[in-house]
Design a protein around this motif. Structure first.
Motif, short mmCIF file in Angstrom:
data_model
loop_
_atom_site.label_atom_id
_atom_site.label_comp_id
_atom_site.label_asym_id
_atom_site.label_seq_id
_atom_site.Cartn_x
_atom_site.Cartn_y
_atom_site.Cartn_z
N ILE A 45 -16.37 -11.60 34.40
CA ILE A 45 -16.61 -12.18 32.34
C ILE A 45 -16.16 -13.54 32.17
CG2 ILE A 45 -15.94 -11.28 30.42
CD1 ILE A 45 -14.71 -8.48 31.68
N HIS A 46 -15.84 -14.19 32.67
CA HIS A 46 -14.83 -15.07 32.60
C HIS A 46 -15.65 -16.16 33.73
CE1 HIS A 46 -13.81 -13.33 28.79
NE2 HIS A 46 -12.35 -12.77 29.25
N THR A 47 -15.40 -17.77 32.96
CA THR A 47 -15.87 -18.49 34.45
C THR A 47 -14.75 -19.74 33.75
OG1 THR A 47 -18.01 -18.31 34.34
CG2 THR A 47 -17.25 -20.80 34.94
N ILE A 48 -13.37 -20.24 34.44
CA ILE A 48 -12.33 -21.88 34.48
C ILE A 48 -13.34 -22.54 35.21
CG2 ILE A 48 -10.62 -22.28 34.08
CD1 ILE A 48 -9.10 -19.61 33.75
N GLU A 49 -14.07 -23.79 34.95
CA GLU A 49 -14.30 -24.70 35.54
C GLU A 49 -12.85 -26.18 35.56
OE1 GLU A 49 -17.94 -25.60 34.45
OE2 GLU A 49 -18.25 -24.51 32.73
N LEU A 50 -12.63 -26.31 36.65
CA LEU A 50 -12.00 -27.58 37.25
C LEU A 50 -12.74 -28.84 37.02
CD1 LEU A 50 -9.62 -25.37 39.49
CD2 LEU A 50 -9.60 -25.77 36.82
N SER A 82 -5.00 -34.02 39.04
CA SER A 82 -5.86 -33.46 39.00
C SER A 82 -4.96 -32.53 41.06
CB SER A 82 -7.01 -33.71 40.34
OG SER A 82 -7.51 -34.33 38.76
N ALA A 83 -4.56 -33.57 41.11
CA ALA A 83 -3.73 -33.32 42.94
C ALA A 83 -2.54 -31.55 42.10
CB ALA A 83 -3.50 -34.26 43.79
N LYS A 84 -2.04 -32.59 41.45
CA LYS A 84 -0.56 -31.14 40.56
C LYS A 84 -1.44 -30.36 40.62
CE LYS A 84 3.06 -31.19 37.86
NZ LYS A 84 3.96 -31.40 38.54
N MET A 85 -2.81 -30.05 39.65
CA MET A 85 -3.02 -28.66 38.83
C MET A 85 -3.22 -27.71 40.36
SD MET A 85 -6.02 -28.01 36.63
CE MET A 85 -5.15 -28.23 35.24
N PHE A 86 -4.42 -28.56 40.98
CA PHE A 86 -4.63 -27.72 42.28
C PHE A 86 -3.76 -27.32 42.93
CE2 PHE A 86 -6.62 -27.42 46.59
CZ PHE A 86 -7.75 -27.34 46.69
N SER A 108 -2.25 -30.03 33.29
CA SER A 108 -1.47 -30.15 35.04
C SER A 108 -0.38 -29.87 34.85
CB SER A 108 -1.74 -31.24 35.75
OG SER A 108 -1.01 -32.25 34.55
N SER A 109 1.10 -30.20 33.88
CA SER A 109 1.80 -29.37 35.06
C SER A 109 2.45 -28.11 34.66
CB SER A 109 3.11 -29.85 33.53
OG SER A 109 2.49 -29.89 32.50
N PHE A 110 0.90 -27.24 34.54
CA PHE A 110 1.21 -25.64 34.72
C PHE A 110 1.77 -25.20 36.03
CE2 PHE A 110 -1.11 -23.28 30.86
CZ PHE A 110 -0.81 -24.10 30.42
N THR A 111 2.94 -24.61 35.97
CA THR A 111 3.50 -23.69 36.68
C THR A 111 2.58 -22.17 37.29
OG1 THR A 111 4.81 -22.10 35.80
CG2 THR A 111 5.75 -24.67 36.86
N ALA A 112 3.26 -21.98 38.55
CA ALA A 112 1.99 -20.83 38.82
C ALA A 112 2.80 -19.20 37.41
CB ALA A 112 2.16 -20.23 39.84
N GLN A 113 3.63 -19.53 36.96
CA GLN A 113 4.18 -18.19 36.06
C GLN A 113 3.19 -18.94 35.08
OE1 GLN A 113 7.50 -17.84 35.59
NE2 GLN A 113 8.05 -16.68 33.34
N GLN A 114 2.65 -19.78 33.84
CA GLN A 114 2.61 -20.66 33.05
C GLN A 114 0.85 -20.11 33.07
OE1 GLN A 114 4.14 -24.70 33.15
NE2 GLN A 114 4.51 -23.68 30.72
#
Length: 455
Positions: A21-26, A35-39, A192-198
């Motif tokens: 249904i949805h697409t998230i493009e990084l 970028s490394a932190k987010m990936f 980019s600072s999002f944790t897995a929980q966020q």
């Protein structure tokens, strides 16, 4: 934006679903620490959750974003492109390995290195995830001698793929990394600072919130069937969500091609509104007249107003639905919104404008600019009462600084080619929207410049 088949590996393989249904493009750069932190967070902790927790709901795409102020950025993305060519199923694993060792490709570690030597290190890295080191280097190596025809600047065997990536990314207006698009629209709430929980909390909230929109797009809606457009979009939604924008534009298209009837003659002389080649469409608040173009093979409706002119006392207010004008309208004049050309675009430099640097105002410029165009094959027009057709909505990019609905052309070639191989073709919708001060000035009215994209 669609994913070319040659770049299929950019889609996270454990989550590819034919009806996602949805697409998230990084949009990520291999030599960008953010970028490394987010990936790394996504790859290690979030993506493994997708098959079980969000099956069929979302797919992630890795868009390779070259940042040319780091010369090695091109080289590392060429390596990623080579892996896509040779082993698409290894692309994410290779990306993880490259992000893990990204500092080895920072400026200070490549400045004294011959280009092909950097390629050799990258090929070796690809070998560590199961891709042929020899084949990767074979795609990356740049010849050190001129060709028999004297060519000396041909790049390597992935250059054409890199050109396609860069072209596609420019069309979206992405500039820095990481940038995240949700369903085609920049999603600034993702950091980019999002944790897995966020990440999990964001997915829970936003994927569920859009399920109703998906159901609406797949079914009927009484407001659309009666051309009673609902302009009230909840302010809690993300600014300029593509779903809201497309919803509004499609409402116009549905009205254009299903609601005109010959009984509307009270607004003109008998016979003014026929079902023949007058190309008249009633939107309820106004009547638009189209024109046949390209040897009468296409029908175009130019400058359909979709909001009240944002001028005078309305200049710094959120846009409102257009007023009623039941006179016969045929407006083919070119109108563009005021442009906010940044200095780096006009002069190649940064810093304040000098008077000589300020470009002249385009004579087509007007603050009364909130219009859209519709272009379709004549065959679709002729069968509009008995059949439907696919719609392509083009919202021009430009970083909210520049752009207008036909800056890349009026789409004649695109719509014509859409009829190849016996296809009925597509309906193309393009639109203007406010730019510059009218988008970025949060001091006056926060976000008011973007709200017209939600009508």
């Amino acid at each position: 934006m669609a994913l070319p088949p040659k770049f299929a590996g950019q889609a996270y393989s454990s989550n590819v679903h034919p009806k996602a249904i949805h697409t998230i493009e990084l949009y990520l750069d291999y030599v960008c620490p953010f970028s490394a932190k987010m990936f790394n967070t996504l790859y290690s902790s979030v993506l493994p959750l997708l098959p079980k927790k969000y099956p069929g709901k979302v797919q992630f795409l890795f868009r390779q974003q070259i940042q040319p102020w780091h010369p090695s950025s091109t080289l590392v993305h060429e390596a990623g492109t080579a892996v896509l060519r040779l082993a698409p199923d290894k692309f994410w694993a290779f990306s993880a390995k490259l992000f893990e060792q990204q500092k080895q490709y920072f400026d200070v570690h490549v400045v004294r290195e011959v280009r092909n030597d950097t390629y050799k290190r990258l090929a070796k890295l690809a070998g560590e995830v199961g891709v042929s080191e020899k084949d990767v280097y074979g795609l990356l190596e740049v010849p050190d001698k001129e060709g028999d025809d004297g060519s000396a600047n041909v790049g390597n065997k992935v250059t054409d793929d890199v050109k396609l990536m860069v072209k596609a990314n420019r069309l979206t207006g992405v500039h820095v990394t990481p940038t995240v698009l949700f369903n085609g629209v920049v999603e600034n709430s993702i950091l980019s600072s999002f944790t897995a929980q966020q990440w999990e909390e964001w997915l829970d909230k936003n994927l569920q919130m859009r399920l109703a929109e998906k159901s609406l797009s797949e079914g009927s809606h009484p407001n659309l069937e009666n051309a009673e457009l609902n302009y009230q979009i909840e302010d809690t939604m993300t600014p300029m969500t593509l779903s809201a924008c497309v919803f509004a534009v499609l409402a116009f298209v549905i009205a254009l091609f299903s609601l005109y009837t010959p009984s509307l003659t009270p607004w003109g002389a008998p016979g003014n509104f026929t079902s023949g080649n007058d190309y008249l469409v009633d939107l309820g608040y106004q009547i638009n007249q189209g024109e046949a173009v390209v040897n009468e093979s296409l029908v175009t409706f130019r400058n359909i107003r979709y909001a009240t002119p944002p001028i005078g006392s309305l200049r710094f207010l959120a846009p409102t639905p257009p007023g009623t004008d039941r006179s016969r309208i045929q407006n083919h004049s070119d109108v563009i919104c005021p442009q906010a050309y940044p200095k780096w675009l006009t002069t190649g430099a940064v810093g304040p404008f000098a008077p000589a640097d300020i470009p002249p105002v385009d004579p087509r410029t007007s603050e009364d600019c909130l219009f859209l165009d519709v272009l379709l094959p004549k065959g679709i027009w002729d069968t509009r009462r008995t059949s439907s057709a696919p719609v392509l909505v083009w919202i021009p990019g430009g970083g909210f600084d520049i752009g207008w609905k036909d800056a890349s052309g009026r789409g004649y070639g695109l719509v014509t080619r859409s009829q190849q191989f016996g296809s009925q073709g597509i309906i193309l919708v393009t639109m203007n929207y406010r730019l510059g001060l009218f988008v970025s000035s949060a001091v006056i009215v926060p976000d008011y410049g973007r709200k017209h994209n939600r009508i």
